[in-house]
Design a protein around this motif. Structure first.
Motif, mmCIF file in Angstrom:
data_model
loop_
_atom_site.group_PDB
_atom_site.id
_atom_site.type_symbol
_atom_site.label_atom_id
_atom_site.label_comp_id
_atom_site.label_asym_id
_atom_site.label_seq_id
_atom_site.Cartn_x
_atom_site.Cartn_y
_atom_site.Cartn_z
ATOM 1 N N ALA A 75 0.831 -1.202 0.000
ATOM 2 C CA ALA A 75 0.000 0.000 0.000
ATOM 3 C C ALA A 75 0.867 1.254 0.000
ATOM 4 O O ALA A 75 0.583 2.217 -0.722
ATOM 5 C CB ALA A 75 -0.934 -0.013 1.207
ATOM 6 N N ASP A 76 1.933 1.259 0.780
ATOM 7 C CA ASP A 76 2.819 2.420 0.824
ATOM 8 C C ASP A 76 3.510 2.656 -0.510
ATOM 9 O O ASP A 76 3.715 3.803 -0.924
ATOM 10 C CB ASP A 76 3.861 2.254 1.940
ATOM 11 N N ARG A 77 3.853 1.573 -1.205
ATOM 12 C CA ARG A 77 4.465 1.745 -2.534
ATOM 13 C C ARG A 77 3.471 2.364 -3.510
ATOM 14 O O ARG A 77 3.821 3.248 -4.296
ATOM 15 C CB ARG A 77 4.962 0.398 -3.058
ATOM 16 N N ALA A 78 2.228 1.912 -3.461
ATOM 17 C CA ALA A 78 1.209 2.481 -4.343
ATOM 18 C C ALA A 78 0.964 3.952 -4.022
ATOM 19 O O ALA A 78 0.688 4.757 -4.921
ATOM 20 C CB ALA A 78 -0.091 1.695 -4.224
ATOM 21 N N LEU A 79 1.095 4.307 -2.750
ATOM 22 C CA LEU A 79 0.859 5.686 -2.312
ATOM 23 C C LEU A 79 2.113 6.548 -2.394
ATOM 24 O O LEU A 79 2.128 7.662 -1.851
ATOM 25 C CB LEU A 79 0.325 5.686 -0.876
ATOM 26 N N LYS A 80 3.156 6.039 -3.047
ATOM 27 C CA LYS A 80 4.413 6.787 -3.211
ATOM 28 C C LYS A 80 5.047 7.155 -1.880
ATOM 29 O O LYS A 80 5.558 8.262 -1.697
ATOM 30 C CB LYS A 80 4.195 8.058 -4.044
ATOM 31 N N GLY A 81 4.968 6.243 -0.923
ATOM 32 C CA GLY A 81 5.609 6.481 0.371
ATOM 33 C C GLY A 81 4.651 6.539 1.538
ATOM 34 O O GLY A 81 5.075 6.451 2.685
ATOM 35 N N GLY A 82 3.377 6.682 1.274
ATOM 36 C CA GLY A 82 2.424 6.734 2.372
ATOM 37 C C GLY A 82 1.265 7.665 2.081
ATOM 38 O O GLY A 82 1.139 8.234 0.988
ATOM 39 N N LEU A 83 0.412 7.841 3.059
ATOM 40 C CA LEU A 83 -0.767 8.686 2.916
ATOM 41 C C LEU A 83 -0.367 10.155 2.967
ATOM 42 O O LEU A 83 0.361 10.585 3.866
ATOM 43 C CB LEU A 83 -1.761 8.376 4.035
ATOM 44 N N ALA A 84 -0.825 10.927 2.000
ATOM 45 C CA ALA A 84 -0.471 12.341 1.920
ATOM 46 C C ALA A 84 -1.178 13.139 3.003
ATOM 47 O O ALA A 84 -2.395 13.020 3.176
ATOM 48 C CB ALA A 84 -0.820 12.890 0.551
ATOM 49 N N ARG A 85 -0.416 13.927 3.727
ATOM 50 C CA ARG A 85 -1.007 14.877 4.663
ATOM 51 C C ARG A 85 -1.479 16.105 3.879
ATOM 52 O O ARG A 85 -1.187 16.271 2.713
ATOM 53 C CB ARG A 85 0.008 15.294 5.734
ATOM 54 N N ALA A 86 -2.233 16.973 4.547
ATOM 55 C CA ALA A 86 -2.722 18.209 3.929
ATOM 56 C C ALA A 86 -3.573 17.907 2.704
ATOM 57 O O ALA A 86 -3.505 18.608 1.695
ATOM 58 C CB ALA A 86 -1.563 19.133 3.570
ATOM 59 N N ALA A 87 -4.347 16.841 2.769
ATOM 60 C CA ALA A 87 -5.203 16.426 1.661
ATOM 61 C C ALA A 87 -6.460 15.795 2.226
ATOM 62 O O ALA A 87 -6.562 15.532 3.427
ATOM 63 C CB ALA A 87 -4.464 15.450 0.752
ATOM 64 N N ILE A 88 -7.423 15.536 1.327
ATOM 65 C CA ILE A 88 -8.667 14.888 1.707
ATOM 66 C C ILE A 88 -8.635 13.450 1.214
ATOM 67 O O ILE A 88 -8.280 13.179 0.059
ATOM 68 C CB ILE A 88 -9.889 15.614 1.106
ATOM 69 N N HIS A 89 -9.020 12.527 2.071
ATOM 70 C CA HIS A 89 -9.078 11.105 1.733
ATOM 71 C C HIS A 89 -10.477 10.589 2.059
ATOM 72 O O HIS A 89 -11.005 10.858 3.144
ATOM 73 C CB HIS A 89 -8.022 10.324 2.510
ATOM 74 N N GLU A 90 -11.057 9.838 1.135
ATOM 75 C CA GLU A 90 -12.409 9.326 1.301
ATOM 76 C C GLU A 90 -12.375 7.831 1.585
ATOM 77 O O GLU A 90 -11.650 7.085 0.920
ATOM 78 C CB GLU A 90 -13.239 9.574 0.036
ATOM 79 N N VAL A 91 -13.182 7.404 2.543
ATOM 80 C CA VAL A 91 -13.338 5.983 2.878
ATOM 81 C C VAL A 91 -14.819 5.644 2.798
ATOM 82 O O VAL A 91 -15.621 6.173 3.561
ATOM 83 C CB VAL A 91 -12.784 5.669 4.285
ATOM 84 N N PHE A 92 -15.164 4.778 1.843
ATOM 85 C CA PHE A 92 -16.544 4.380 1.629
ATOM 86 C C PHE A 92 -16.774 2.969 2.159
ATOM 87 O O PHE A 92 -15.845 2.157 2.233
ATOM 88 C CB PHE A 92 -16.895 4.412 0.138
ATOM 89 N N CYS A 93 -18.019 2.687 2.500
ATOM 90 C CA CYS A 93 -18.391 1.335 2.919
ATOM 91 C C CYS A 93 -19.883 1.164 2.806
ATOM 92 O O CYS A 93 -20.640 2.148 2.772
ATOM 93 C CB CYS A 93 -17.933 1.057 4.356
ATOM 94 N N GLU A 94 -20.316 -0.089 2.720
ATOM 95 C CA GLU A 94 -21.735 -0.379 2.838
ATOM 96 C C GLU A 94 -22.165 -0.148 4.284
ATOM 97 O O GLU A 94 -21.333 -0.146 5.199
ATOM 98 C CB GLU A 94 -22.008 -1.826 2.424
ATOM 99 N N GLY A 95 -23.466 0.018 4.480
ATOM 100 C CA GLY A 95 -23.953 0.310 5.819
ATOM 101 C C GLY A 95 -23.566 -0.723 6.850
ATOM 102 O O GLY A 95 -23.189 -0.387 7.978
ATOM 103 N N ARG A 96 -23.607 -2.002 6.464
ATOM 104 C CA ARG A 96 -23.290 -3.066 7.432
ATOM 105 C C ARG A 96 -21.794 -3.187 7.702
ATOM 106 O O ARG A 96 -21.385 -3.913 8.599
ATOM 107 C CB ARG A 96 -23.827 -4.400 6.916
ATOM 108 N N GLN A 97 -20.965 -2.478 6.922
ATOM 109 C CA GLN A 97 -19.514 -2.502 7.119
ATOM 110 C C GLN A 97 -19.030 -1.255 7.857
ATOM 111 O O GLN A 97 -17.839 -0.945 7.855
ATOM 112 C CB GLN A 97 -18.802 -2.601 5.760
#
Length: 270
Positions: free
Chosen positions: A38-60
């Motif tokens: 995951a860190d490789r895909a994110l070019k080193g990790g999760l970017a700070r100073a940005a917006i990140h969305e996490v979606f899920c179904e209601g039961r999750q």
């Protein structure tokens, strides 16, 4: 040009300059999650100073809440965390458990909870909070589909995050992803978590292992997408690849003969 108009124009130019400067400063400020792929895909990790969305179904919702808690724990850098929830979210999913956050490694003393009466209040509160550089992160929890959160609202949150350096985490339950300015977009599901302790079967906590998430990266503005099983290490407060849980195999008792030899002896005796 009138003095008032010139002053307003100068103020606007100053705001644009600060936003552009902040975007350059925070562009490569990333925090590693701990999961190598995951860190490789994110070019080193999760970017700070940005917006990140996490979606899920209601039961999750519980799984997605745990995942967002882990992300928040990684990016806050011991600064306060503001968690904004609709009243409707609390009706649907119940109140957040402070002891549960503590078990996941997030200090409840650094968490400030805000309950908003409606979507407009939640968006306005989140935008104001993202502009406060004293915070480490802002979690905005929204339930269901809503017309109020559009590209304009998303852009406003992104600009506030870029200007202050605060990270925004949007938890969207029972909603479909729509166009936005988010840096990343995730779809979360619960993953099977094997028992964490086979050596102490009598312990009540042995029935649960480390939290595991089936995390699908649907959008990544600066890299590839992917899907991984991510395990949360509560003590280390970071994600990792799933641990190996070998199934115990019962050893043959030393005082008994081998089964093949025992069968041959039986045939001779017969």
């Amino acid at each position: 040009m009138s003095g008032a108009r010139g002053s307003a124009l100068a103020t606007l130019r100053g705001q644009i300059e600060r936003i552009e400067t902040a975007e350059v400063v925070h562009q490569y400020d990333r925090v590693a999650l701990g999961h190598d792929e995951a860190d490789r895909a994110l070019k080193g990790g999760l970017a700070r100073a940005a917006i990140h969305e996490v979606f899920c179904e209601g039961r999750q919702g519980a799984a997605a809440t745990g995942f967002v808690t882990g992300l928040a724990g990684r990016v806050t850098a011991r600064r306060p965390l503001l968690w904004v929830r609709q009243d409707f979210s609390e009706i649907e999913t119940g109140a957040l458990s402070m002891s549960g956050l503590a078990e996941l490694g997030l200090d409840p003393r650094r968490v400030v909870m805000v309950r908003a009466a409606d979507v407009e209040s939640a968006l306005r509160t989140s935008a104001d909070a993202l502009a406060c550089d004293a915070l480490g992160a802002v979690v905005l929890e929204l339930w269901g589909e809503m017309r109020q959160f559009d590209l304009v609202a998303s852009r406003k949150l992104t600009l506030a995050a870029q200007a202050s350096g605060v990270t925004g985490l949007m938890l969207r339950m029972a909603a479909q992803p729509l166009p936005s300015t988010a840096e990343t977009r995730w779809m979360l599901r619960a993953a099977h978590s094997p028992p964490g302790s086979a050596s102490v079967p009598a312990a009540p906590w042995s029935a649960w292992g480390a939290p595991r998430f089936d995390a699908e990266l649907l959008r990544n503005r600066h890299g590839p997408c992917g899907r991984w099983i991510m395990e949360w290490k509560c003590d280390e407060c970071q994600f990792s690849e799933p641990s190996a849980y070998p199934q115990p195999v019962a050893a043959a008792p030393a005082h008994r003969p081998d089964s093949a030899v025992f069968s041959a002896e039986q045939r001779r005796a017969g």
